[in-house]
Enzyme design. Structure first.
Site, mmCIF file in Angstrom:
data_model
loop_
_atom_site.group_PDB
_atom_site.id
_atom_site.type_symbol
_atom_site.label_atom_id
_atom_site.label_comp_id
_atom_site.label_asym_id
_atom_site.label_seq_id
_atom_site.Cartn_x
_atom_site.Cartn_y
_atom_site.Cartn_z
ATOM 1 N N CYS A 1 -33.043 98.824 -5.276
ATOM 2 C CA CYS A 1 -32.349 97.558 -5.534
ATOM 3 C C CYS A 1 -31.831 96.925 -4.258
ATOM 4 O O CYS A 1 -31.743 95.693 -4.157
ATOM 5 C CB CYS A 1 -31.204 97.789 -6.517
ATOM 6 S SG CYS A 1 -31.775 98.366 -8.130
ATOM 7 N N THR A 2 -31.490 97.736 -3.273
ATOM 8 C CA THR A 2 -31.074 97.197 -1.981
ATOM 9 C C THR A 2 -32.193 96.352 -1.383
ATOM 10 O O THR A 2 -31.952 95.242 -0.883
ATOM 11 C CB THR A 2 -30.691 98.349 -1.023
ATOM 12 O OG1 THR A 2 -29.604 99.082 -1.603
ATOM 13 C CG2 THR A 2 -30.283 97.825 0.349
#
Length: 210
Positions: A45-46
């Protein structure tokens, strides 16, 4: 009940990185991409949040706002955003909902018990200017999303809303499209005066209108 395509999506007020956010007010008359994350400080997700920050001008060009969601609190989001900027080379430039009580996750059906009882799965919701759900995608935790594909589907939705066409497999903006079967050849002469190619009576391709 799970949200279905064509449903009006529910409104909500929730904390975010930009303060309390009333969803309908924030949306206004724009289209929206709402996408969820299992939790803060997750590696896949980063990379996704950094990618969307870089693509924000492409979404804006299409009249689309982007908004993320994670089940952690705003202060955690703030710390995570520093990591995103450091590792991805792009600062968070859109709101990230702090769904600490899972209110939005439950409203939108983002928690799938067979995957996790508490964490949201990685869902994407494309919502039109009438607040109607037009597309949903759900990804497993280990597979990063393809936001170029999400832009492609928005291009298709905008085009097919405006003209009586559909987009074929792997279509990209500018390529030929399909005349929908409900349009007769007589009607097609008025709609597509430049002509079309008839592969089968039900499969007629034409240059992208507009």
């Amino acid at each position: 009940m799970a949200l279905q395509l064509g449903d009006v999506v529910p409104d909500f007020t929730q904390d975010s990185t930009e303060g309390p956010l009333h969803f309908y007010d924030w949306v206004g008359d724009s289209w929206v991409v709402l996408f969820s994350h299992p939790k803060d400080f997750t590696p896949v997700c980063t990379t996704e949040l950094g990618a969307v920050a870089k693509l924000k001008p492409e979404f804006a060009k299409r009249g689309v706002k982007v908004i993320g969601l994670s089940v952690d609190a705003s202060d955690s989001h703030g710390k995570w955003s520093k990591d995103i900027e450091e590792t991805q080379g792009a600062a968070l430039n859109f709101p990230l909902i702090a769904d600490h009580d899972r209110k939005v996750a439950n409203l939108y059906g983002m928690i799938h018990p067979n995957a996790s009882d508490t964490m949201t799965v990685r869902s994407v919701f494309i919502i039109d200017a009438n607040k109607k759900l037009r597309l949903t995608l759900t990804y497993p935790a280990a597979t990063g999303r393809n936001f170029d594909e999400i832009l492609r589907t928005i291009d298709s939705l905008h085009l097919t809303d405006k003209y009586k066409v559909a987009t074929p497999v792997n279509w990209k903006h500018g390529e030929d499209v399909i005349i929908v079967p409900s349009v007769s050849n007589e009607q097609a002469k008025d709609l597509f005066p430049g002509g079309w190619t008839e592969h089968k009576p039900y499969l007629r391709t034409v240059k992208q209108p507009g």
